[in-house]
Design a protein around this motif. Structure first.
Motif, PDB file in Angstrom:
ATOM      1  N   PHE A 195       0.822  -1.218   0.000  1.00 16.77           N
ATOM      2  CA  PHE A 195       0.000   0.000   0.000  1.00 16.77           C
ATOM      3  C   PHE A 195       0.854   1.266   0.000  1.00 16.77           C
ATOM      4  O   PHE A 195       0.418   2.338   0.420  1.00 16.77           O
ATOM      5  CB  PHE A 195      -0.996   0.008   1.177  1.00 16.77           C
ATOM      6  CG  PHE A 195      -0.401  -0.077   2.542  1.00 16.77           C
ATOM      7  CD1 PHE A 195       0.068   1.046   3.185  1.00 16.77           C
ATOM      8  CD2 PHE A 195      -0.351  -1.286   3.209  1.00 16.77           C
ATOM      9  CE1 PHE A 195       0.590   0.972   4.453  1.00 16.77           C
ATOM     10  CE2 PHE A 195       0.172  -1.373   4.487  1.00 16.77           C
ATOM     11  CZ  PHE A 195       0.640  -0.239   5.116  1.00 16.77           C
ATOM     12  N   GLY A 196       2.084   1.136  -0.501  1.00 17.13           N
ATOM     13  CA  GLY A 196       2.919   2.312  -0.752  1.00 17.13           C
ATOM     14  C   GLY A 196       3.363   3.053   0.482  1.00 17.13           C
ATOM     15  O   GLY A 196       3.413   4.295   0.471  1.00 17.13           O
ATOM     16  N   TYR A 197       3.706   2.311   1.545  1.00 11.22           N
ATOM     17  CA  TYR A 197       4.138   2.967   2.783  1.00 11.22           C
ATOM     18  C   TYR A 197       5.509   3.604   2.582  1.00 11.22           C
ATOM     19  O   TYR A 197       6.429   2.991   2.037  1.00 11.22           O
ATOM     20  CB  TYR A 197       4.199   1.947   3.921  1.00 11.22           C
ATOM     21  CG  TYR A 197       4.497   2.563   5.271  1.00 11.22           C
ATOM     22  CD1 TYR A 197       3.508   3.195   6.003  1.00 11.22           C
ATOM     23  CD2 TYR A 197       5.785   2.509   5.812  1.00 11.22           C
ATOM     24  CE1 TYR A 197       3.776   3.754   7.235  1.00 11.22           C
ATOM     25  CE2 TYR A 197       6.065   3.069   7.043  1.00 11.22           C
ATOM     26  CZ  TYR A 197       5.053   3.687   7.754  1.00 11.22           C
ATOM     27  OH  TYR A 197       5.328   4.249   8.963  1.00 11.22           O
ATOM     28  N   ASN A 198       5.653   4.835   3.067  1.00 11.86           N
ATOM     29  CA  ASN A 198       6.900   5.581   2.932  1.00 11.86           C
ATOM     30  C   ASN A 198       7.691   5.470   4.239  1.00 11.86           C
ATOM     31  O   ASN A 198       7.365   6.101   5.243  1.00 11.86           O
ATOM     32  CB  ASN A 198       6.609   7.053   2.617  1.00 11.86           C
ATOM     33  CG  ASN A 198       7.877   7.863   2.481  1.00 11.86           C
ATOM     34  OD1 ASN A 198       8.924   7.347   2.071  1.00 11.86           O
ATOM     35  ND2 ASN A 198       7.802   9.137   2.837  1.00 11.86           N
ATOM     36  N   TRP A 199       8.745   4.634   4.231  1.00 18.04           N
ATOM     37  CA  TRP A 199       9.559   4.449   5.429  1.00 18.04           C
ATOM     38  C   TRP A 199      10.353   5.712   5.748  1.00 18.04           C
ATOM     39  O   TRP A 199      10.936   6.339   4.865  1.00 18.04           O
ATOM     40  CB  TRP A 199      10.522   3.280   5.245  1.00 18.04           C
ATOM     41  CG  TRP A 199       9.828   1.956   5.105  1.00 18.04           C
ATOM     42  CD1 TRP A 199       9.472   1.340   3.945  1.00 18.04           C
ATOM     43  CD2 TRP A 199       9.388   1.117   6.176  1.00 18.04           C
ATOM     44  NE1 TRP A 199       8.844   0.155   4.211  1.00 18.04           N
ATOM     45  CE2 TRP A 199       8.776  -0.019   5.579  1.00 18.04           C
ATOM     46  CE3 TRP A 199       9.455   1.205   7.558  1.00 18.04           C
ATOM     47  CZ2 TRP A 199       8.237  -1.057   6.321  1.00 18.04           C
ATOM     48  CZ3 TRP A 199       8.920   0.176   8.311  1.00 18.04           C
ATOM     49  CH2 TRP A 199       8.309  -0.940   7.700  1.00 18.04           C
TER      50      TRP A 199
END
Length: 245
Positions: free
Chosen positions: A15-19
């Motif tokens: 789901f395109g999580y931005n670390w």
């Protein structure tokens, strides 16, 4: 462990999580003008340690008292200790915490910090009581008879003869109980005590860095519990070597 990490990374990627791991250190500590400023996670850790240490001391006292009542000749003492153990062990900790906070604390005039400590101590003490009882009853009957033949009082008998022999058997399960206490201490966050878990939740609500903060909080708890286990293992080896000599 590696499979769990892979699962989390795959889920975050889906789901395109931005670390944003680079932002985490500031919530642990910052250096400002050459001085170290501790972040909210460290402040929460100190509160967790305070709660855990006080609760552990009370847990041992409550557990030992309940175990002595359970092994006493008094029917009323055995019934009281048995009722306490059954009541506490068979009801959820969260429900007990709410009862302590909303019912007992206003009556006794106790603040939320000590409410959390007392609730944890009574909950963990019910498990520690059975550990103490099992350790006490594991001492051979000959030792009881020998101490009584010497005319030792009940207090001296336990202090000088019974407990020193039982402590080695009780130490490993008591260590496990202390580890459980540290983990269970996170529940005090529901009554607005700013422990490690509550500080982590506050940071997440402000930054939306759910994975990074929860991983960091979990790592801190892991370091605490493994360090405690290592110290207890060292103490157990010392007790064993002392008994052998």
């Amino acid at each position: 462990m590696s499979g769990l990490v892979w699962l989390v990374l795959s889920g975050a990627r889906s789901f395109g999580y931005n670390w944003q791991w680079y932002r985490v250190p500031q919530y642990i500590f910052r250096v400002v003008d050459g001085q170290i400023i501790w972040g909210p996670l460290v402040r929460g850790l100190l509160v967790t340690l305070q709660i855990s240490l006080w609760a552990l001391a009370l847990t041992l006292a409550i557990g030992l008292a309940a175990a002595l009542l359970r092994t006493s000749r008094s029917f009323a003492g055995r019934a009281l200790a048995g009722g306490y153990i059954q009541l506490i062990r068979n009801t959820p900790l969260l429900v007990q915490l709410y009862l302590f906070y909303f019912v007992l604390a206003p009556i006794l005039g106790v603040g939320r910090f000590w409410t959390g400590i007392l609730c944890l101590a009574f909950f963990e003490g019910s498990f520690a009581a059975e550990i103490f009882r099992a350790g006490i009853e594991s001492v051979p009957k000959g030792q009881w008879e020998a101490s009584r033949s010497l005319g030792l009082g009940r207090y001296v008998e336990f202090r000088r003869v019974i407990l020193p022999q039982a402590i080695q058997l009780m130490l490993p399960p008591l260590t496990g109980q202390a580890v459980s206490l540290i983990k269970d201490s996170s529940i005090v966050s529901v009554i607005a005590i700013f422990d490690l878990t509550n500080e982590g939740r506050t940071i997440i609500s402000n930054t939306f860095m759910s994975f990074e903060i929860w991983f960091t909080v979990a790592a801190i708890y892991l370091v605490l519990t493994t360090s405690l286990s290592a110290v207890a293992g060292h103490l157990e080896r010392r007790v064993s070597s002392h008994r052998l000599t």
